[in-house]
Enzyme design. Sequence first.
Site, PDB file in Angstrom:
ATOM      1  N   ASP A  45       0.823  -1.206   0.000  1.00 59.15           N
ATOM      2  CA  ASP A  45       0.000   0.000   0.000  1.00 59.15           C
ATOM      3  C   ASP A  45       0.860   1.259   0.000  1.00 59.15           C
ATOM      4  OD1 ASP A  45      -2.367  -1.376  -0.118  1.00 59.15           O
ATOM      5  OD2 ASP A  45      -2.783  -1.288   2.031  1.00 59.15           O
ATOM      6  N   GLY A  46       2.050   1.187   0.604  1.00 57.85           N
ATOM      7  CA  GLY A  46       2.968   2.326   0.575  1.00 57.85           C
ATOM      8  C   GLY A  46       3.422   2.642  -0.841  1.00 57.85           C
ATOM      9  N   GLU A 127      -4.073  10.033   4.986  1.00 55.14           N
ATOM     10  CA  GLU A 127      -4.277  10.930   6.110  1.00 55.14           C
ATOM     11  C   GLU A 127      -3.238  12.038   6.152  1.00 55.14           C
ATOM     12  OE1 GLU A 127      -1.332   8.272   6.917  1.00 55.14           O
ATOM     13  OE2 GLU A 127      -3.260   7.423   7.516  1.00 55.14           O
ATOM     14  N   ARG A 152      -4.664  20.066  23.274  1.00 54.76           N
ATOM     15  CA  ARG A 152      -3.317  19.863  23.805  1.00 54.76           C
ATOM     16  C   ARG A 152      -3.065  18.362  23.839  1.00 54.76           C
ATOM     17  NH1 ARG A 152      -5.271  24.364  26.245  1.00 54.76           N
ATOM     18  NH2 ARG A 152      -3.825  26.119  26.550  1.00 54.76           N
ATOM     19  N   ALA A 189      -3.421  11.151  21.583  1.00 56.52           N
ATOM     20  CA  ALA A 189      -3.041  11.303  22.996  1.00 56.52           C
ATOM     21  C   ALA A 189      -3.330  12.714  23.515  1.00 56.52           C
ATOM     22  CB  ALA A 189      -1.561  10.958  23.183  1.00 56.52           C
TER      23      ALA A 189
END
Length: 267
Positions: A45-46, A127, A152, A189
């Site tokens: 896929d890369g 993305e 943040r 995160a």
Amino acid sequence: MRYYVLDRGDQLSVELSEQFHKLAAENGFEMDAESPEIVISIGGDGTMLHAFHTFIDRIPSIAFVGIHTGHLGFYADWKATEIPELIQLMVGHKTPEQPRPRIVNYPLIDIQVQKKSGTSSYICVNEFTLKGVDGTVVAQVDINDQQFEMFRGDGICVSTPAGSTAYNKSLGGAIIHPSIEALQITEIASINNRVFRTAGSPLVLPKHHHSDIYSRKDQRLLLTIDHINHPVDDLISVRCQVAKQKVSFIRYRPFPFWNRVRNAFLG
């Protein structure tokens, strides 16, 4: 038929590329690096992402086909042993039972990056991510010109439906069928406590919406468009929206999206 082959560069992919060229010549195909009708990606896929960005200025006039040298991927329909079968299907219809090729179109994301040093435009098929180099990213996220949240955390991922099965999925984002023209914003995160709050949930925006991400402190950032990294230390904002153009894949046999998802994640 005008075609071009882009391979991963390892021994197997190079050998398969040579096999494809030989069979293509025997069937009257024309190798054209400037204006191909079909681009064949041999690798993973890369490799397909690399092929996409190689021909990004000619996306509306090209259809892509993927040959995977490992297992079947989200952008690869064909195994390494199936090149002769693929060539025969590309040649044309031999029997009434042979399925007609079908073009499927996947949504893309248009990225407008504004920096103190100038502006840049990008298109991504999987993305776009924004991450901090030295520490916490501080960014204001607007939706349709209205402030939504002050983020943040480690970063932000904005994915296409096709890319929703990639990095977005590992972040807890939803898998979205590529027929849905949308983009997904997923936190990386995020910090959530009594002082700092974010939505803490992926956001799915339809094609007529847009999001602006504003840098809210002096910070070194890494913008990644698919597999391409862009270090930035003077970012003002990034605007993300569903692109007007789409990427086309030609299907010579059925391979539904949910079958791809099942094969990739459930076995």
